[in-house]
Design an enzyme around this catalytic site. Sequence first.
Site, PDB file in Angstrom:
ATOM      1  N   ASP A 144      32.150  -6.751 -37.159  1.00  0.00           N
ATOM      2  CA  ASP A 144      32.917  -5.784 -37.193  1.00  0.00           C
ATOM      3  C   ASP A 144      32.175  -3.928 -36.686  1.00  0.00           C
ATOM      4  O   ASP A 144      31.156  -3.586 -38.060  1.00  0.00           O
ATOM      5  CB  ASP A 144      33.478  -5.665 -38.655  1.00  0.00           C
ATOM      6  CG  ASP A 144      35.186  -4.583 -38.799  1.00  0.00           C
ATOM      7  OD1 ASP A 144      34.166  -3.817 -37.634  1.00  0.00           O
ATOM      8  OD2 ASP A 144      34.805  -4.334 -39.342  1.00  0.00           O
ATOM      9  N   LYS A 183      37.149   3.718 -34.156  1.00  0.00           N
ATOM     10  CA  LYS A 183      36.519   5.370 -34.283  1.00  0.00           C
ATOM     11  C   LYS A 183      35.963   5.714 -32.774  1.00  0.00           C
ATOM     12  O   LYS A 183      37.221   6.530 -31.903  1.00  0.00           O
ATOM     13  CB  LYS A 183      35.456   4.821 -35.338  1.00  0.00           C
ATOM     14  CG  LYS A 183      36.422   4.486 -37.505  1.00  0.00           C
ATOM     15  CD  LYS A 183      35.428   5.102 -38.099  1.00  0.00           C
ATOM     16  CE  LYS A 183      36.248   4.514 -39.276  1.00  0.00           C
ATOM     17  NZ  LYS A 183      36.271   3.404 -40.634  1.00  0.00           N
ATOM     18  N   TYR A 235      34.417  -3.534 -45.485  1.00  0.00           N
ATOM     19  CA  TYR A 235      35.438  -3.198 -45.249  1.00  0.00           C
ATOM     20  C   TYR A 235      36.381  -3.114 -44.212  1.00  0.00           C
ATOM     21  O   TYR A 235      35.323  -3.030 -42.871  1.00  0.00           O
ATOM     22  CB  TYR A 235      35.957  -1.708 -46.098  1.00  0.00           C
ATOM     23  CG  TYR A 235      37.298  -1.116 -45.682  1.00  0.00           C
ATOM     24  CD1 TYR A 235      38.150  -1.435 -46.180  1.00  0.00           C
ATOM     25  CD2 TYR A 235      37.330  -0.283 -44.579  1.00  0.00           C
ATOM     26  CE1 TYR A 235      39.154  -0.568 -46.252  1.00  0.00           C
ATOM     27  CE2 TYR A 235      38.574   0.445 -44.290  1.00  0.00           C
ATOM     28  CZ  TYR A 235      39.900   0.037 -44.675  1.00  0.00           C
ATOM     29  OH  TYR A 235      40.684   0.093 -45.127  1.00  0.00           O
TER      30      TYR A 235
END
Length: 429
Positions: A239, A267, A144
Amino acid sequence: MGRKMSAEIFKRAVKVIPGGVNSPVRALKAVGGKPIFIKRARGSKIYDVDGGMYIDYIGSWGPMILGHANPEVTSALKKAVENGTSYGAPTLLEVLLAEDVLEAFPSMDMVRFVNSGTEATMSAIRLARAYTGRDRIIKFEGCYHGHADSLLVKAGSGAATFGVPDSPGVPADIAKNTYTAVYNDLGSIKRILEKDPEGVACVIVEGVAGNMGVVKPKAGFLEGLRALTSQYKAILIMDEVMSGFRLCYGGAQKIYNITPDMTCLGKIIGGGLPVGAFGGRREIMEMLSPSGPVYQAGTLSGNPLAMTAGIITLKELKKKGVYERLTTLTDTLCMGISEIAKRRGIDCQVAVAGSMFTVFFNASPVKNYGDAKRSDLERFSAYFRMMTKNGIFIPPSQFEAVFVSLAHTKADMEKTLDAVDRSFKGLRG
Ligand SMILES: *Cc1c(COP(=O)(O)O)cnc(C)c1O
């Protein structure tokens, strides 16, 4: 169960917010639940509006590695807020966080801050396309990278290599520019690159996959990806929005010794405030506006509060022994779970990477999304319900990672293992 206040708020929420939540997973639909509305959080604990207290292993889906309301972060934020919350003009804080990030990620010469992981991957892909002059991209099934159109794509059926939309609203014309490969399967990437040797701008991959549950790259996979992307002159984007500063002070690229062309972060580097970042080699990054022609911008990008939370979080993570402590806590927990599973006769795989892990209710090891999907999802739902009933808040989906923070204590671990034991006992029936 006694969640009267949550139920009441939810009733109001669904009238004004689609599904009552601002991010789908919070609705707890996958496990057949109703959202739990949160009032506050501190350290390893999170408190709902119904008076319930949980040991929290969601950690806002990764950012809260120091635990909630960390005193250093909180006091720095209180001071920062007095100086105004956004200027729309540059600050020293942005330079400081950029310097910290670049020091931890030697593959990056420059970085730009945005407001979410989604923005980071979306912008990195635009830049990769501009740099290579190519349109197509490759992603892996089950990875994702946020909700940008070109990344909400799944593999087409049968022999078709072109992707198809994974959500209504994603134009087929956009989806067909995204190829989907199989994680941990270099052959699947090679076949695409051989078929379209001059059309692929970039390959985007999670450093350690966390969004199909934790799935580590097998030996040689990332190395092979690096070699193939170099051979075909495609940009390798790692990522590390989830894995960055989660596995070590740096990313999966440090652990696996891979030098990607570009990296995405988010994050943890926002310390619980909205931040994303993308960076990479200088000649690529300098194509970005205003030094180059590729447009990208943000009203709140580099926001002083978000930068402050990020700077303090990284400062805390840089302290000696921090990651050893996190890993020891996580390993203790994971070994405990494996032991209980054996004793209770529960078929499961505990996949761990640094301070994130997933308990797959699966008889065989999980190496890709296809494997993950073969897990016993009903059993997972029952496990989730029993864990929450026992005061443990874990991600409400089999395809997510559990996050351990520095605020978790030995007592938390004991209480958690006790809850796991009771849950597994219940699962057998
Ligand atoms: C969370 C996540 C994103 C998206 O970040 P948002 O801030 O939710 O937009 C992208 N990539 C990975 C690997 C993630 O874990």
